[in-house]
Design a protein around this motif. Structure first.
Motif, PDB file in Angstrom:
ATOM      1  N   THR B 437       8.332  14.575 -25.196  1.00 63.09           N
ATOM      2  CA  THR B 437       9.542  15.117 -24.584  1.00 63.09           C
ATOM      3  C   THR B 437       9.391  16.635 -24.520  1.00 63.09           C
ATOM      4  N   ILE B 438      10.177  17.210 -23.614  1.00 65.06           N
ATOM      5  CA  ILE B 438      10.144  18.658 -23.426  1.00 65.06           C
ATOM      6  C   ILE B 438      10.404  19.354 -24.751  1.00 65.06           C
ATOM      7  N   GLY B 439      11.409  18.849 -25.461  1.00 64.50           N
ATOM      8  CA  GLY B 439      11.789  19.463 -26.727  1.00 64.50           C
ATOM      9  C   GLY B 439      10.642  19.468 -27.715  1.00 64.50           C
ATOM     10  N   ASP B 440       9.989  18.328 -27.859  1.00 64.75           N
ATOM     11  CA  ASP B 440       8.864  18.245 -28.806  1.00 64.75           C
ATOM     12  C   ASP B 440       7.757  19.207 -28.423  1.00 64.75           C
ATOM     13  N   THR B 441       7.507  19.278 -27.118  1.00 69.00           N
ATOM     14  CA  THR B 441       6.458  20.170 -26.654  1.00 69.00           C
ATOM     15  C   THR B 441       6.753  21.614 -27.041  1.00 69.00           C
ATOM     16  N   ILE B 442       7.993  22.008 -26.845  1.00 65.83           N
ATOM     17  CA  ILE B 442       8.331  23.413 -27.135  1.00 65.83           C
ATOM     18  C   ILE B 442       8.369  23.643 -28.647  1.00 65.83           C
ATOM     19  N   MET B 443       8.770  22.602 -29.384  1.00 69.89           N
ATOM     20  CA  MET B 443       8.954  22.757 -30.822  1.00 69.89           C
ATOM     21  C   MET B 443       7.609  22.775 -31.565  1.00 69.89           C
ATOM     22  N   GLU B 444       6.617  22.140 -30.990  1.00 74.25           N
ATOM     23  CA  GLU B 444       5.345  21.986 -31.701  1.00 74.25           C
ATOM     24  C   GLU B 444       4.780  23.313 -32.230  1.00 74.25           C
ATOM     25  N   ARG B 461      17.250  26.255 -31.524  1.00 75.27           N
ATOM     26  CA  ARG B 461      16.555  27.379 -30.905  1.00 75.27           C
ATOM     27  C   ARG B 461      15.893  26.962 -29.594  1.00 75.27           C
ATOM     28  N   VAL B 462      15.294  25.769 -29.581  1.00 71.78           N
ATOM     29  CA  VAL B 462      14.675  25.266 -28.352  1.00 71.78           C
ATOM     30  C   VAL B 462      15.724  25.150 -27.256  1.00 71.78           C
ATOM     31  N   MET B 463      16.903  24.660 -27.626  1.00 72.90           N
ATOM     32  CA  MET B 463      17.954  24.502 -26.613  1.00 72.90           C
ATOM     33  C   MET B 463      18.377  25.863 -26.062  1.00 72.90           C
ATOM     34  N   GLN B 464      18.431  26.832 -26.938  1.00 74.12           N
ATOM     35  CA  GLN B 464      18.746  28.182 -26.467  1.00 74.12           C
ATOM     36  C   GLN B 464      17.692  28.671 -25.480  1.00 74.12           C
ATOM     37  N   LEU B 465      16.449  28.399 -25.852  1.00 75.30           N
ATOM     38  CA  LEU B 465      15.349  28.823 -24.977  1.00 75.30           C
ATOM     39  C   LEU B 465      15.459  28.142 -23.618  1.00 75.30           C
ATOM     40  N   LEU B 466      15.766  26.850 -23.641  1.00 73.80           N
ATOM     41  CA  LEU B 466      15.891  26.118 -22.381  1.00 73.80           C
ATOM     42  C   LEU B 466      16.971  26.748 -21.520  1.00 73.80           C
ATOM     43  N   ASP B 474      20.473  19.651 -22.530  1.00 81.18           N
ATOM     44  CA  ASP B 474      20.205  18.242 -22.844  1.00 81.18           C
ATOM     45  C   ASP B 474      18.859  17.759 -22.282  1.00 81.18           C
ATOM     46  N   SER B 475      18.131  18.649 -21.624  1.00 80.30           N
ATOM     47  CA  SER B 475      16.791  18.271 -21.153  1.00 80.30           C
ATOM     48  C   SER B 475      15.818  18.137 -22.318  1.00 80.30           C
ATOM     49  N   PHE B 476      16.265  18.540 -23.495  1.00 78.26           N
ATOM     50  CA  PHE B 476      15.425  18.456 -24.698  1.00 78.26           C
ATOM     51  C   PHE B 476      14.761  17.098 -24.830  1.00 78.26           C
ATOM     52  N   ARG B 490       8.992  26.653 -15.711  1.00 87.39           N
ATOM     53  CA  ARG B 490       9.964  27.340 -16.576  1.00 87.39           C
ATOM     54  C   ARG B 490       9.902  26.778 -17.986  1.00 87.39           C
ATOM     55  N   ILE B 491       9.630  25.466 -18.080  1.00 89.47           N
ATOM     56  CA  ILE B 491       9.484  24.865 -19.405  1.00 89.47           C
ATOM     57  C   ILE B 491       8.248  25.433 -20.103  1.00 89.47           C
ATOM     58  N   CYS B 492       7.186  25.610 -19.348  1.00 91.16           N
ATOM     59  CA  CYS B 492       5.977  26.221 -19.917  1.00 91.16           C
ATOM     60  C   CYS B 492       6.285  27.633 -20.416  1.00 91.16           C
TER      61      CYS B 492
END
Lengths: 352, 606
Positions: B437-444, B461-466, B474-476, B490-492
């Motif tokens: 998921t997008i969230g996991d990718t950013i959180m890793e 924090r990831v949600m803030q970044l999104l 909620d795209s997390f 943008r996710i990258c």
């Protein structure tokens, strides 16, 4: 190209050495005593020792191994005696020490413990049967497999496609000893009145009156049995590779050029789609040439596989190691040939 | 004098293409009607997914299997022999005579559009043998002639070369030769220059223009780049979501765009003449109302000119910004960096040879600065970026980051260092793991560098970044395939931001995006820079993009740094002829150029 072959041959020798070492050690770790088998009833200690020393089995393992390698090598060192000259048929290159000679010779694979025949002779007698069986099996697989694969790809998701896929899954998953038993019993026994085929048989049969005769019908059942798996793999590979190629941009280019469907499929798509198939087929060729142990055994087909199994049963060490080395050599050579064919098919591949 | 009455070559009426599913029709091309005259170039512009390519493929009757042409559609082709036929539902045999003979097509990807197992010449000759009944020998002679016409160097050699042995631009020339082989009355070009360098693009466009003049061929030119349209087309058709939103002559479209979408497209292209602080975007000009129809957004900008004026940066602002930057010491210092790749020449050949991907490069980057790194493909700009991060091992030279030498760092230290240096890649489609998921990718990476005390804090924090990159919170829990290319990029960016880096290397990060999306991503990067005071190294082949985003530009050629300077100075007075040629090759798309091009065309037509 020559450099490529030379390097691959060099690696090949390394592989052969490894194979030999493993088989040698394995065999000596196995239970069973070839001396006892050879000596049979006359099992007094003197006879046994004599046999053992004749076979070199009383020597330490490492020495046995080195002597073995020496026997197999093209260039080897031997005690220069008339007996050795006769045994190895060598051509002396130069003398080494007083009694020894460095000589050029054909690899000497020793003699069978069992029949005292030269192992090279045993191999050359049986290789023909294995060769024709392999060729016939692969022929069946290619002739049927590629058109079926193309047909399945062109009619993707039709019942015809799904039927072929299902069938090929069965073909891949049934072990050859099962299919061999079923096929030989069914067509060679129960239905033999209709098929006119035998349960077992050889390609060449020596008739008491008419001499050596070719019996092509005897190859049919073992070849089909042996061909089932490569056939199934080829169907699936051809299909998936064809499907992949058909979505490529250059296929659209070919269509935009105004080429007919036949030309698009058989000229532009097929040549690209066949690359993986050729690799697979040639891989199978190597496997099949190495002898199909179960199939040969069940159909009593006197080929390399048959001989090897028999030799393992009898602890006939020279035959086992001779056959194994021979099989490995065939593998290596076929694989080099495959890479050369591959380079011819795909201009992007360059041999290095 | 008046121009002779033009002959109609092709008419499309009520052209509609759909990808029907069980639930709905999913029209991708919606009731398109247009006419094409002989010797005319019609440009189709639109973003990806606007139905441009499907329109082209439907004309050729080469639609993918799942696509359905609406039964009311008509495509009338006026053939060479005077006959007029409707191509829809035409017999395959007739279509085969037309394809490659009267209508031919060039595709976007020259890399994959030629069959890899046949020599280039063979593939062109095939068409000649098929349609003109030439013998193999005649076809060969004619093909070599065509290659010469297409400005291919050493045509005899190319004839026997396989596609992988020649460059991308050369492949596209072979494609053009193939398409022009039988003198078609219509040439359809689907983004033929998008995958090529600007300098190569320029040559290809010139070639197409020349061939069109010589053979009086009509061209249907599809692109997402308005600058290219200005250079080659007579008329423009702007498409949005399968419909024509505007149709007119190039001059009209560029000088008086009517539809808000067209205005947006014109305004969002990074410009060479004015430096902007922010790019106008398409959404500044239009919005979708409650009924789902496109309407003009009132109030923000009334015209393209106004949008540009509004965002222009004054020279004093610029100078102030520059002074600010060099106050502090450099954050990144690169000294005599070399990255060589050994050429694999085989075992026995003596002396090794190298490809000098990065050859003795030295420069400094100041905190808060955006460095633009430009050059043609193969000039070593990507390798330079990766060598800085030590993703590729440099052969020699030094990279100092905040005064620390990172060349000889231990793995552990290096990993800590990487926290401060992030990279965003070109292809947003392949740089996100499809199974996460997008969230996991950013959180890793956050977990790796122990950012945030616990999981909940990290998720927050990831949600803030999104949100920061304009993606809903909620795209997390969503997967990459649920996002468009621009959203993915943008996710990258969010992922790169997650570890709070100081330096971000953007490797062609906007090249794969549509112009309109590109503007949004560029604005985002710019905003983030202002907000967090990031340092960027922005690698791109597109000078106009670099000019917009960069404070300083480095020009690379064959692994060497050939020129360095502030954008305005570099563009006004390039020192190197190489830089000059790069700048000249950019399709300008300003009115003066269009006027010139149209005039030239009229003159040559007489």
């Amino acid at each position: 190209m020559i450099k490529f072959v030379a390097r691959r041959l060099f690696y090949g020798f390394l592989i052969l050495f490894g194979v030999e070492a493993v088989v040698f050690l394995l065999f000596h770790a196995l239970p069973g005593d070839p001396v006892a088998m050879l000596a049979g009833q006359r099992s007094d200690i003197a006879t046994r020792n004599e046999i053992a020393s004749e076979l070199g089995l009383d020597q330490p393992l490492l020495k046995q191994f080195i002597l073995y390698l020496n026997d197999q090598s093209f260039i080897s060192i031997h005690e220069n005696t008339p007996e050795n000259q006769q045994k190895y048929e060598y051509n002396p290159l130069f003398r080494y020490d007083k009694d020894y000679v460095v000589a050029l010779k054909k690899p000497y694979l020793r003699r069978s413990f069992q029949s005292n025949k030269k192992v090279t002779e045993i191999i050359s007698e049986n290789i023909e049967a294995t060769f024709w069986l392999a060729v016939a099996a692969l022929f069946i697989a290619v002739i049927i497999g590629i058109p079926f694969g193309i047909a399945a790809a062109l009619k993707q998701n039709s019942w015809w496609d799904q039927f072929l896929i299902a069938l090929s899954v069965v073909g891949i998953s049934v072990p050859s000893f099962v299919s061999a038993v079923i096929i030989s019993l069914l067509f060679g026994y129960y239905l033999s009145d209709y098929t006119g085929l035998n349960l077992t048989g050889q390609l060449w049969v020596t008739h008491p009156l008419r001499g050596r005769e070719l019996h092509l019908e005897n190859i049919i059942l073992p070849a089909i049995t042996l061909g089932i798996r490569p056939l199934s793999v080829i169907v699936q590979l051809t299909r998936s590779s064809m499907l992949d190629v058909l979505t490529q941009d250059y296929i659209r280019t070919a269509q935009a050029k105004g080429l007919g469907k036949f030309k698009v499929v058989f000229k532009h798509a097929l040549k690209n789609a066949l690359n993986p198939v050729v690799t697979a087929v040639s891989g199978w060729l190597a496997t099949l040439m190495a002898g199909a142990f179960f199939v040969e055994y069940i159909f009593d087909w006197k080929g390399i596989g048959f001989v090897t199994i028999k030799a393992v049963q009898n602890l006939d060490f020279p035959v086992v190691i001779g056959c194994t080395l021979f099989i490995a050599t065939v593998f290596i050579i076929v694989n080099i040939l495959v890479d050369i064919i591959y380079a011819m098919l795909d201009p992007k591949v360059r041999l290095r | 004098m008046t121009a002779p009455p033009k002959k109609t070559i092709l008419e499309a009426r009520q052209l509609s293409v759909a990808f029907p599913s069980k639930k709905q029709e999913n029209r991708v091309v919606d009731e398109l009607s247009f006419q094409l005259f002989s010797g005319e170039t019609l440009g189709i512009v639109g973003e990806s997914g606007s139905g441009k390519s499907m329109t082209a493929l439907s004309l050729m009757q080469l639609l993918p299997r799942r696509a359905v042409l609406h039964p009311e559609s008509e495509i009338i082709l006026h053939r060479k022999n005077g006959e007029s036929i409707d191509l829809t539902g035409q017999k395959p045999a007739v279509m085969r005579q037309i394809r490659g003979n009267e209508m031919s097509m060039i595709f976007q990807e020259p890399m994959t559009s030629l069959n890899p197992v046949f020599a280039c010449g063979e593939q062109v000759a095939e068409s000649l043998i098929l349609h003109q009944g030439l013998s193999g020998k005649q076809a060969r002679v004619r093909t070599i002639e065509l290659f010469r016409e297409a400005n291919l160097p050493r045509p005899e050699k190319i004839y026997t070369s396989y596609p992988h042995q020649i460059s991308g631009g050369q492949k596209q020339r072979v494609m053009i030769a193939m398409a022009m082989a039988c003198n078609p009355s219509l040439l359809i070009a689907d983004e033929p220059t998008t995958a090529l360098d600007v300098t190569v693009q320029k040559n290809i466009l010139q070639l197409m223009n020349r061939l069109r003049e010589q053979h009086d061929t009509s061209i249907l030119f599809i692109t997402h780049d308005l600058g290219v349209i200005a250079e080659i087309a007579d008329k423009v058709m702007v498409m949005y979501q399968g419909k024509i939103v505007e149709f007119g002559s190039v001059w009209d479209i560029f000088s008086h765009p009517q539809h808000p979408y067209t205005k947006g497209l014109l305004a969002c292209r990074p410009r060479l003449d004015v430096s902007l602080s922010r790019l106008p975007t398409v959404s500044d000009f239009m919005q979708v109302n409650e009924k789902g129809a496109l309407v003009e957004k009132k109030g923000k900008y009334n015209s393209v000119g106004e949008a540009i004026l509004f965002n222009a940066e004054s020279p004093t602002e610029l100078i102030e910004k520059r002074m600010q930057v060099i106050k502090s010491g450099p954050i990144l210092k690169i000294k005599n960096l070399k990255t060589y790749f050994p050429l694999n020449l085989g075992f026995f050949s003596g002396g090794r040879e190298f490809v000098k991907a990065v050859d003795n490069v030295s420069f400094e980057v100041y905190p808060g600065e955006a460095i633009g790194l430009v050059g043609e493909s193969g000039c070593g700009k990507t390798t330079l970026g990766r060598s800085i991060l030590k993703l590729v091992e440099p052969t020699s030279g030094f990279v100092f980051f905040e005064g620390q030498l990172i060349n000889y760092m231990k793995k552990r230290q290096l990993r800590q260092m990487r926290k401060h240096m992030q990279i965003i890649f070109q292809d947003p489609y392949s740089s996100l793991n499809p199974r996460k998921t997008i969230g996991d990718t950013i959180m890793e990476p956050m977990k790796q560098y122990k950012i945030g005390r616990n999981k909940n804090e990290r998720i927050e924090r990831v949600m803030q970044l999104l949100e920061k990159v304009d993606i809903p919170r909620d795209s997390f829990y969503k997967y990459p395939h649920e996002f468009s290319g621009g959203q993915r990029q943008r996710i990258c960016i969010a992922r790169a931001l997650a570890v709070e880096p100081k330096l971000i290397i953007c490797d062609e990060s906007v090249s794969a995006l549509d112009v309109s999306v590109q503007a949004q991503v560029l604005n985002l990067l710019n905003d983030l820079k202002n907000e967090f005071n990031f340092t960027y190294i922005f690698i791109s082949h597109d000078l106009s993009v670099v000019k917009f985003i960069a404070d300083r530009i480095l020009v690379m050629k064959n692994g060497k740094l050939v020129e360095m300077g502030y954008p305005d100075a570099l563009f006004a007075r390039p020192k190197e002829p190489y830089t000059r040629s790069l700048i000249d090759a950019i399709p300008k798309g300003d009115l003066e150029d269009i006027k010139k091009a149209q005039l030239q065309r009229k003159l040559s037509a007489q």
